[in-house]
Scaffold this motif. Structure first.
Motif, mmCIF file in Angstrom:
data_model
loop_
_atom_site.group_PDB
_atom_site.id
_atom_site.type_symbol
_atom_site.label_atom_id
_atom_site.label_comp_id
_atom_site.label_asym_id
_atom_site.label_seq_id
_atom_site.Cartn_x
_atom_site.Cartn_y
_atom_site.Cartn_z
ATOM 1 N N LEU A 194 -1.366 -7.732 -9.473
ATOM 2 C CA LEU A 194 -0.975 -6.093 -8.967
ATOM 3 C C LEU A 194 -0.572 -5.314 -10.001
ATOM 4 N N GLU A 195 -0.280 -5.865 -11.006
ATOM 5 C CA GLU A 195 0.535 -5.281 -12.383
ATOM 6 C C GLU A 195 1.768 -4.502 -11.665
ATOM 7 N N LEU A 196 2.654 -5.207 -11.088
ATOM 8 C CA LEU A 196 3.882 -5.000 -10.584
ATOM 9 C C LEU A 196 4.605 -5.284 -11.852
ATOM 10 N N ASP A 197 5.757 -4.457 -12.070
ATOM 11 C CA ASP A 197 6.689 -5.330 -13.153
ATOM 12 C C ASP A 197 8.077 -5.493 -12.760
ATOM 13 N N SER A 198 9.218 -5.610 -13.179
ATOM 14 C CA SER A 198 10.523 -6.130 -12.775
ATOM 15 C C SER A 198 11.190 -5.068 -11.927
ATOM 16 N N ILE A 199 10.900 -3.774 -12.095
ATOM 17 C CA ILE A 199 11.515 -2.639 -11.249
ATOM 18 C C ILE A 199 10.816 -2.714 -10.065
ATOM 19 N N ASP A 200 9.215 -2.803 -10.156
ATOM 20 C CA ASP A 200 8.777 -2.851 -8.934
ATOM 21 C C ASP A 200 9.092 -3.999 -8.042
ATOM 22 N N ALA A 201 9.420 -5.121 -8.617
ATOM 23 C CA ALA A 201 9.884 -6.387 -7.878
ATOM 24 C C ALA A 201 11.119 -5.880 -7.287
ATOM 25 N N VAL A 202 11.971 -5.410 -7.744
ATOM 26 C CA VAL A 202 13.429 -5.011 -7.053
ATOM 27 C C VAL A 202 13.000 -4.124 -5.701
ATOM 28 N N ASP A 203 12.017 -3.137 -6.107
ATOM 29 C CA ASP A 203 11.406 -2.178 -5.024
ATOM 30 C C ASP A 203 11.153 -3.183 -3.883
ATOM 31 N N LEU A 204 10.259 -4.090 -4.200
ATOM 32 C CA LEU A 204 9.724 -5.013 -3.277
ATOM 33 C C LEU A 204 10.923 -5.749 -2.519
ATOM 34 N N GLN A 239 0.702 -1.079 -0.029
ATOM 35 C CA GLN A 239 0.108 -0.168 0.078
ATOM 36 C C GLN A 239 0.933 1.307 0.031
ATOM 37 N N GLU A 240 1.952 1.308 0.792
ATOM 38 C CA GLU A 240 2.681 2.599 1.065
ATOM 39 C C GLU A 240 3.543 2.642 -0.269
ATOM 40 N N THR A 241 4.061 1.620 -0.847
ATOM 41 C CA THR A 241 4.911 1.757 -1.903
ATOM 42 C C THR A 241 4.440 1.835 -3.313
ATOM 43 N N PHE A 242 3.200 0.992 -3.659
ATOM 44 C CA PHE A 242 2.626 0.967 -4.797
ATOM 45 C C PHE A 242 1.169 1.278 -4.891
ATOM 46 N N GLU A 243 0.859 1.856 -3.648
ATOM 47 C CA GLU A 243 -0.453 2.412 -3.566
ATOM 48 C C GLU A 243 -1.636 1.205 -3.728
ATOM 49 N N ILE A 244 -1.402 -0.002 -3.527
ATOM 50 C CA ILE A 244 -2.236 -1.372 -3.851
ATOM 51 C C ILE A 244 -3.055 -1.272 -2.697
ATOM 52 N N ASP A 245 -4.518 -1.417 -2.836
ATOM 53 C CA ASP A 245 -5.451 -1.637 -1.822
ATOM 54 C C ASP A 245 -5.031 -2.955 -0.947
ATOM 55 N N PRO A 246 -5.017 -3.069 0.168
ATOM 56 C CA PRO A 246 -4.745 -4.237 0.901
ATOM 57 C C PRO A 246 -5.791 -5.295 0.629
ATOM 58 N N ALA A 247 -6.915 -4.661 0.314
ATOM 59 C CA ALA A 247 -8.196 -5.680 0.314
ATOM 60 C C ALA A 247 -7.780 -6.785 -0.963
ATOM 61 N N ARG A 248 -7.038 -6.228 -1.857
ATOM 62 C CA ARG A 248 -6.492 -7.130 -3.050
ATOM 63 C C ARG A 248 -5.467 -7.975 -2.848
ATOM 64 N N VAL A 249 -4.891 -8.197 -1.565
ATOM 65 C CA VAL A 249 -3.848 -8.620 -1.317
ATOM 66 C C VAL A 249 -4.243 -9.882 -0.604
#
Length: 89
Positions: free
Chosen positions: A43-53, A23-33
């Motif tokens: 969640l439509e993360l990409d490889s750069i998001d995966a590195v951030d995660l 939620q804090e990093t990618f603004e993803i609704d926790p209800a979706r997780v």
């Protein structure tokens, strides 16, 4: 976020922390997780998001993550399992 030092933490606790991070990093609704949520397809993360995660998980656990530890991660449950592995090393 403080590093999780106690090994008695449950997978549910890890999931809750992960929901906060997403939620804090990618603004993803926790209800979706959920553990079955696919990081890329759902969640439509990409490889750069995966590195951030991975960096966020490192901060969360206070432990270094090797890229090969994270390359097979596809779902939220995979991330929880990785955190569990890091905490029990």
């Amino acid at each position: 976020m403080n590093a999780m030092l106690e090994t008695g933490i449950s997978d549910e606790d890890i999931l809750l922390r992960l929901k906060d991070v997403l939620q804090e990093t990618f603004e993803i609704d926790p209800a979706r997780v959920t553990p079955d949520t696919h990081l890329f397809a759902d969640l439509e993360l990409d490889s750069i998001d995966a590195v951030d995660l991975a960096i966020q998980v490192q901060d969360m656990t206070g432990m270094r993550i090797k890229p090969e530890d994270f390359k097979n991660v596809r779902t939220v449950g995979d991330v929880v399992a990785n955190v569990r592995t890091l905490l029990t090393r």
